[in-house]
Design an enzyme around this catalytic site. Structure first.
Site, PDB file in Angstrom:
ATOM      1  N   ARG A  37      22.142  -3.962 -12.856  1.00 17.20           N
ATOM      2  CA  ARG A  37      23.405  -4.056 -11.691  1.00 17.20           C
ATOM      3  C   ARG A  37      24.476  -3.786 -12.269  1.00 17.20           C
ATOM      4  O   ARG A  37      25.468  -3.824 -11.410  1.00 17.20           O
ATOM      5  CB  ARG A  37      22.859  -4.961 -10.706  1.00 17.20           C
ATOM      6  CG  ARG A  37      21.593  -4.882  -9.932  1.00 17.20           C
ATOM      7  CD  ARG A  37      21.127  -5.865  -9.095  1.00 17.20           C
ATOM      8  NE  ARG A  37      19.744  -6.142  -9.129  1.00 17.20           N
ATOM      9  CZ  ARG A  37      18.953  -5.407  -8.894  1.00 17.20           C
ATOM     10  NH1 ARG A  37      19.155  -4.440  -8.097  1.00 17.20           N
ATOM     11  NH2 ARG A  37      17.584  -5.962  -8.892  1.00 17.20           N
ATOM     12  N   HIS A  67      19.314   0.698 -24.113  1.00 17.16           N
ATOM     13  CA  HIS A  67      19.478   1.920 -23.055  1.00 17.16           C
ATOM     14  C   HIS A  67      20.512   1.211 -22.072  1.00 17.16           C
ATOM     15  O   HIS A  67      20.738  -0.070 -21.812  1.00 17.16           O
ATOM     16  CB  HIS A  67      18.164   1.607 -22.385  1.00 17.16           C
ATOM     17  CG  HIS A  67      17.793   2.773 -21.247  1.00 17.16           C
ATOM     18  ND1 HIS A  67      18.817   2.968 -20.211  1.00 17.16           N
ATOM     19  CD2 HIS A  67      16.799   3.482 -21.006  1.00 17.16           C
ATOM     20  CE1 HIS A  67      18.293   3.932 -19.349  1.00 17.16           C
ATOM     21  NE2 HIS A  67      17.120   4.558 -19.969  1.00 17.16           N
ATOM     22  N   TYR A  70      20.967   2.018 -16.001  1.00 16.81           N
ATOM     23  CA  TYR A  70      20.970   3.456 -15.448  1.00 16.81           C
ATOM     24  C   TYR A  70      21.450   3.694 -14.165  1.00 16.81           C
ATOM     25  O   TYR A  70      21.615   4.474 -13.254  1.00 16.81           O
ATOM     26  CB  TYR A  70      19.512   3.547 -15.122  1.00 16.81           C
ATOM     27  CG  TYR A  70      18.558   2.549 -14.197  1.00 16.81           C
ATOM     28  CD1 TYR A  70      18.760   2.051 -12.878  1.00 16.81           C
ATOM     29  CD2 TYR A  70      17.757   1.350 -14.939  1.00 16.81           C
ATOM     30  CE1 TYR A  70      18.305   1.281 -12.287  1.00 16.81           C
ATOM     31  CE2 TYR A  70      17.122   0.335 -14.409  1.00 16.81           C
ATOM     32  CZ  TYR A  70      17.267   0.250 -12.819  1.00 16.81           C
ATOM     33  OH  TYR A  70      16.805  -0.809 -12.306  1.00 16.81           O
ATOM     34  N   HIS A 107      21.332   7.865 -19.148  1.00 20.30           N
ATOM     35  CA  HIS A 107      20.957   9.066 -18.200  1.00 20.30           C
ATOM     36  C   HIS A 107      22.415   9.596 -18.013  1.00 20.30           C
ATOM     37  O   HIS A 107      23.450   8.995 -17.585  1.00 20.30           O
ATOM     38  CB  HIS A 107      20.590   8.176 -16.962  1.00 20.30           C
ATOM     39  CG  HIS A 107      19.269   7.690 -17.147  1.00 20.30           C
ATOM     40  ND1 HIS A 107      18.541   7.047 -15.864  1.00 20.30           N
ATOM     41  CD2 HIS A 107      18.538   7.225 -18.305  1.00 20.30           C
ATOM     42  CE1 HIS A 107      17.347   6.531 -16.294  1.00 20.30           C
ATOM     43  NE2 HIS A 107      17.357   6.526 -17.513  1.00 20.30           N
ATOM     44  N   GLU A 142      19.176  11.095 -22.252  1.00 18.67           N
ATOM     45  CA  GLU A 142      17.753  11.470 -21.843  1.00 18.67           C
ATOM     46  C   GLU A 142      17.465  12.526 -21.016  1.00 18.67           C
ATOM     47  O   GLU A 142      18.116  12.857 -20.213  1.00 18.67           O
ATOM     48  CB  GLU A 142      17.312  10.119 -21.027  1.00 18.67           C
ATOM     49  CG  GLU A 142      15.893  10.075 -20.718  1.00 18.67           C
ATOM     50  CD  GLU A 142      15.424   8.614 -20.352  1.00 18.67           C
ATOM     51  OE1 GLU A 142      16.394   7.544 -20.544  1.00 18.67           O
ATOM     52  OE2 GLU A 142      14.141   8.528 -19.690  1.00 18.67           O
ATOM     53  N   ASP A 176      11.778  12.120 -22.686  1.00 12.50           N
ATOM     54  CA  ASP A 176      10.755  11.002 -21.719  1.00 12.50           C
ATOM     55  C   ASP A 176       9.863  12.036 -21.337  1.00 12.50           C
ATOM     56  O   ASP A 176       9.939  12.855 -20.520  1.00 12.50           O
ATOM     57  CB  ASP A 176      11.774  10.483 -20.662  1.00 12.50           C
ATOM     58  CG  ASP A 176      10.888   9.435 -19.604  1.00 12.50           C
ATOM     59  OD1 ASP A 176       9.755   9.923 -19.340  1.00 12.50           O
ATOM     60  OD2 ASP A 176      11.489   8.390 -19.530  1.00 12.50           O
ATOM     61  N   HIS A 211      10.369   8.518 -25.010  1.00 14.63           N
ATOM     62  CA  HIS A 211       9.770   7.436 -23.794  1.00 14.63           C
ATOM     63  C   HIS A 211       8.538   8.078 -23.620  1.00 14.63           C
ATOM     64  O   HIS A 211       8.357   9.262 -23.041  1.00 14.63           O
ATOM     65  CB  HIS A 211      10.816   7.614 -22.736  1.00 14.63           C
ATOM     66  CG  HIS A 211      11.975   6.986 -22.866  1.00 14.63           C
ATOM     67  ND1 HIS A 211      13.248   6.957 -22.188  1.00 14.63           N
ATOM     68  CD2 HIS A 211      12.630   6.082 -23.897  1.00 14.63           C
ATOM     69  CE1 HIS A 211      14.069   6.172 -22.587  1.00 14.63           C
ATOM     70  NE2 HIS A 211      13.859   5.639 -23.661  1.00 14.63           N
ATOM     71  N   ASP A 224       9.894  11.524 -10.928  1.00 12.25           N
ATOM     72  CA  ASP A 224      10.300  10.195 -11.641  1.00 12.25           C
ATOM     73  C   ASP A 224       9.423   8.857 -11.460  1.00 12.25           C
ATOM     74  O   ASP A 224      10.364   8.161 -11.275  1.00 12.25           O
ATOM     75  CB  ASP A 224      11.737   9.918 -11.872  1.00 12.25           C
ATOM     76  CG  ASP A 224      12.441   8.864 -12.987  1.00 12.25           C
ATOM     77  OD1 ASP A 224      11.256   8.500 -13.533  1.00 12.25           O
ATOM     78  OD2 ASP A 224      13.324   8.736 -13.104  1.00 12.25           O
ATOM     79  N   GLU A 256       7.535   2.951 -21.417  1.00  9.71           N
ATOM     80  CA  GLU A 256       8.314   2.456 -20.199  1.00  9.71           C
ATOM     81  C   GLU A 256       7.201   2.299 -18.969  1.00  9.71           C
ATOM     82  O   GLU A 256       7.835   2.933 -17.954  1.00  9.71           O
ATOM     83  CB  GLU A 256       9.567   3.379 -19.703  1.00  9.71           C
ATOM     84  CG  GLU A 256      10.472   3.119 -20.919  1.00  9.71           C
ATOM     85  CD  GLU A 256      11.671   4.272 -20.462  1.00  9.71           C
ATOM     86  OE1 GLU A 256      11.174   5.616 -20.260  1.00  9.71           O
ATOM     87  OE2 GLU A 256      12.903   4.016 -20.593  1.00  9.71           O
TER      88      GLU A 256
HETATM   89 ZN    ZN Z   1      12.063   7.511 -15.390  1.00  7.28          ZN
HETATM   90 FE    FE Z   2      13.001   6.854 -19.894  1.00  5.89          FE
HETATM   91 FE    FE Z   3      16.036   5.845 -18.834  1.00  9.81          FE
END
Ligand code: ZN
Ligand code: FE
Ligand code: FE
Length: 275
Positions: A37, A67, A70, A107, A142, A176, A211, A224, A256
């Site tokens: 967040r 990472h 996101y 991302h 990614e 991924d 990933h 996704d 993940e």
């Molecule tokens: Zn994803």
């Molecule tokens: Fe991923």
């Molecule tokens: Fe990711």
């Protein structure tokens, strides 16, 4: 070397993540640099970072993947939102130097109606504003599922970002498996062809991390939604092929999947036993 691990909670610190990884049969892992967040990241304890760096030097833990949250959008249209993404990335990369030589994955973001070309331009500008020639971290774009206005659902889009950046030698790609499957790349029946396309569009040497996720949705669904290994539309056999690709290259492979720690341990055991 097969570097296989999973996403871990960073709440206990770096050394704790290293110990947790080893306890579940992992020799790499991924963690969020801060609360997804957003907001202030916790101060880094240099001794804690040192302890993990020591585990890496000993060879017990291979390269790891940080990472980015996101929730940041590196190609946002609203200036304050874009500025937030840039400041977050700059701060994350400065903090990464406590753990030299690892990966920082993010991302590419959503162009939110500005168009893919403008999205690509803004992402490159974000990277240029956050990266420095001195950094030891390799920054990974990614591959995305292509949902909504996401940039990065096609390999060529990632290449276009890299080509616009000032420090392309410090950039790479994290593939991924759920995302590329959902984006329409057929890794189930034609993994070799997908790799050939990756090589044409990006160069295989730019592929630096994986990933490893199964997918709840059929190929090309642009959804996704990650699934546990072997329980989705990709399947165990195709995911094992990805492992066999990653192993000789020493790429970190990170699960993940929707799992608790025991579930991750079981998936790592399953994959290692089949390998
Ligand atoms: Zn994803
Ligand atoms: Fe991923
Ligand atoms: Fe990711």
């Amino acid at each position: 070397m097969l570097y296989l691990g999973c996403h871990l909670s960073s709440s206990g610190g770096f050394a704790a993540m290293g110990r947790t990884a080893l306890s579940i049969g992992a020799n790499t892992f991924q963690f969020f640099t801060r609360n997804p967040r957003g907001g202030q990241a916790k101060a880094i304890d240099p001794a804690d970072a040192q302890a993990l760096a020591e585990l890496q030097r000993s060879g017990a833990i291979g390269p790891i993947v940080a990472h980015a949250p996101y929730t940041i959008n590196p190609c946002a249209a609203v200036p304050t939102t874009l500025d937030f993404a840039r400041r977050t990335m700059r701060d994350d990369l400065a903090r990464m130097e406590y753990l030299p030589g690892n990966f920082y994955n993010f991302h590419p973001g959503s162009h939110v109606g500005q168009g893919t070309d403008e999205g690509i331009r803004l992402i490159a500008e974000t990277l240029d504003s956050a990266m420095t020639p001195e950094q030891s971290t390799t920054v990974l774009l990614e591959t995305m599922a292509g949902k909504g206005t996401e940039v990065g659902g096609r390999f060529a889009e990632l290449r276009a970002v890299i080509d616009r950046c000032k420090l392309p030698e410090k950039l790479g790609v994290c593939l991924d498996t759920c995302h590329v499957h959902d984006a329409g790349y057929d890794i189930v029946s034609h993994f070799e062809d997908v790799l050939a396309e990756f090589d044409r569009e990006l160069g295989l040497s730019r592929l630096r991390a994986i990933h490893l996720n199964d997918s709840k949705n059929p190929i090309g669904a642009r959804k996704d939604r990650h699934e546990c290994i072997g329980r989705g539309e990709i399947g165990l056999q195709a995911l094992e092929c990805v492992l066999h690709f990653a192993e000789p290259r020493g790429l970190p492979v990170v699960l993940e999947t929707p799992n608790d720690l025991a579930g991750y341990a079981a998936e790592i055991a399953l994959l290692r036993n089949n390998f």
